[in-house]
Design a protein around this motif. Sequence first.
Motif, short mmCIF file in Angstrom:
data_model
loop_
_atom_site.label_atom_id
_atom_site.label_comp_id
_atom_site.label_asym_id
_atom_site.label_seq_id
_atom_site.Cartn_x
_atom_site.Cartn_y
_atom_site.Cartn_z
N GLY A 125 44.79 30.90 45.74
CA GLY A 125 45.67 31.01 44.58
C GLY A 125 44.97 31.62 43.38
O GLY A 125 45.52 32.49 42.69
N ILE A 126 43.73 31.18 43.14
CA ILE A 126 42.97 31.72 42.01
C ILE A 126 42.68 33.21 42.20
O ILE A 126 42.89 34.03 41.31
CB ILE A 126 41.65 30.94 41.84
N LEU A 127 42.17 33.54 43.40
CA LEU A 127 41.81 34.94 43.68
C LEU A 127 43.03 35.85 43.63
O LEU A 127 42.98 36.96 43.09
CB LEU A 127 41.12 35.05 45.04
N ALA A 128 44.14 35.39 44.21
CA ALA A 128 45.34 36.22 44.23
C ALA A 128 45.84 36.47 42.82
O ALA A 128 46.29 37.58 42.48
CB ALA A 128 46.43 35.55 45.07
N PHE A 129 45.77 35.46 41.96
CA PHE A 129 46.21 35.61 40.57
C PHE A 129 45.37 36.68 39.87
O PHE A 129 45.89 37.53 39.14
CB PHE A 129 46.08 34.27 39.84
N ARG A 187 46.62 45.83 40.33
CA ARG A 187 47.67 46.73 40.81
C ARG A 187 47.56 48.08 40.12
O ARG A 187 47.27 48.17 38.92
CB ARG A 187 49.06 46.12 40.59
N HIS A 188 47.70 49.15 40.94
CA HIS A 188 47.63 50.55 40.52
C HIS A 188 46.19 51.05 40.38
O HIS A 188 45.99 52.25 40.16
CB HIS A 188 48.39 50.81 39.22
N VAL A 189 45.17 50.16 40.47
CA VAL A 189 43.79 50.62 40.48
C VAL A 189 43.57 51.40 41.79
O VAL A 189 43.85 50.91 42.88
CB VAL A 189 42.78 49.45 40.40
N TRP A 220 44.65 45.10 47.39
CA TRP A 220 43.33 44.70 46.91
C TRP A 220 42.99 43.27 47.33
O TRP A 220 41.82 42.92 47.53
CB TRP A 220 43.24 44.85 45.39
N ILE A 221 44.02 42.41 47.47
CA ILE A 221 43.77 41.05 47.95
C ILE A 221 43.11 41.09 49.33
O ILE A 221 42.09 40.44 49.58
CB ILE A 221 45.09 40.24 48.01
#
Length: 493
Positions: A191-195, A201-203, A211-212
């Motif tokens: 949850g922390i990493l996904a947040f 996004r868009h990088v 990226w996840i």
Amino acid sequence: MAEVPEKQEYDMDKKVQFDENQPNASPPSDDLNVHGVNEKALLRKLDWKLLPALSILYLLSFLDRSNVANARLEGLTTDLKMTGNQYLTGLTLYFIGYVIFEIPSNIILKRTSPRIWLPTLTLAWGVVATLMGVTQNLGGFFTVRFFLGATEAGLFPGVCYYLSMWYKRHERQYRIALFFSAASLAGAFGGILAFGIAKMRHVGGLNGWRWIFILEGILTVLVSLFAYFFIVNYPNTAKFLTPEERDFVQARLKADSDATAHEGFSWENVRSALKDPKCWLYGLAFHTMSLPLYTLSLFLPSIIASLGYKAASAQLMTIPPYALATAMTVLVAWASETFRRRAPFAMACSFLALLGYIILLFNKQPTIHPRTSYAGTFLAAAGIYSSTGLALAWPANNVGGQTKRAVASAMQISIGNLGAVMGTQLYRPNMAPRYVVGHSMALAYLAANIVVTFVIWKVLSRENKKRDQVLETQGGGDGEWKGDEDLRWRFST
């Protein structure tokens, strides 16, 4: 009852030790000091050397299999033009690969070595998990999920077998539960990493969900390369132990079980596991837990989001239930180890989770009372993870014979994950926000687990009593261990 010596002193030349499985035997001191080796200090040394490294691998394993739930909230299904049912099919394919390769993987572990096989598995699924981030279509998603399951299949049963070669039987429960607690910890980290990762996004022209997978997959690959150096094989070759400590470990294991025996691979021992009804019961115990376990880990973000919370908030709100589950898993394992009882604690934890699903089912207006439903997820997570940790330790505690134990551990996960295969189809998008079918099936499986655990408890207790009577009237049970058919063997209940 025939008189049984209460304790035998350690003799490092003969390598004999008190046998905790003998009836009426008194437990050894918590702090034995023999030939300059302090037993309590040695156990701490083993724990710090073995458990953190193994737990990191399992944390990454659970993170890489369940982060798809976080990626879904960040646009996975939209970008790949998947329907909700196609997404569920991808989840199902993971467990099909997992079930198929479970037993073969543990056979390979037995025929090779932990230091080679466990890091290699980690490297393989790390590569596959990274490829998930560059998947372009539905076929690619299906393929990657299947091979992720196939490559992750061997880790958990492999580690259960591996720990059985280091610790006495009554010591394994707590260590396996500590190892398993990494699963709930992975949920919190996920949850922390996904947040945080979703903000990328868009990088590089990529959406956040890609990226996840990419970053978490690369992390697994890097850790796997180090794992070749920090995973060790077995006590008799462990370089982090002194020669005296190696002898001491071998001595304390010798009378406890067959962990020190030089047992070659045998297909007859494989068949022995397949023919043992108790091995199937251990599998059924996990089967009745795997459906609620994996439906919760794969759908918790969606369940919380369906209560009316935004995606970013839902990611973060998965953390507290998983944190409670981690603490509960460790606490229950400690209590189970202290009182030398498995079944009563497992049944109580399953009942706690059952109450959580009752709250989720009977809160008829979750969009008006989201906090009530959210509270139900705490009870569900705490009960499911702590009960599962106890169930998964049973084969390592109770199955004698090295090959038989390796196969039994793999059997348990294979049989268990058939429940997960079905569970992946129960939380369909059109069933939100109450998910009546999914919650009802999880509740029914938890009730079934209580029944199965009670049956195992009675079967093992009856077998122990029968062996007590045989020893009393006939004596016997000397010499080398004869697996779990040995009259001295007592099953952990």
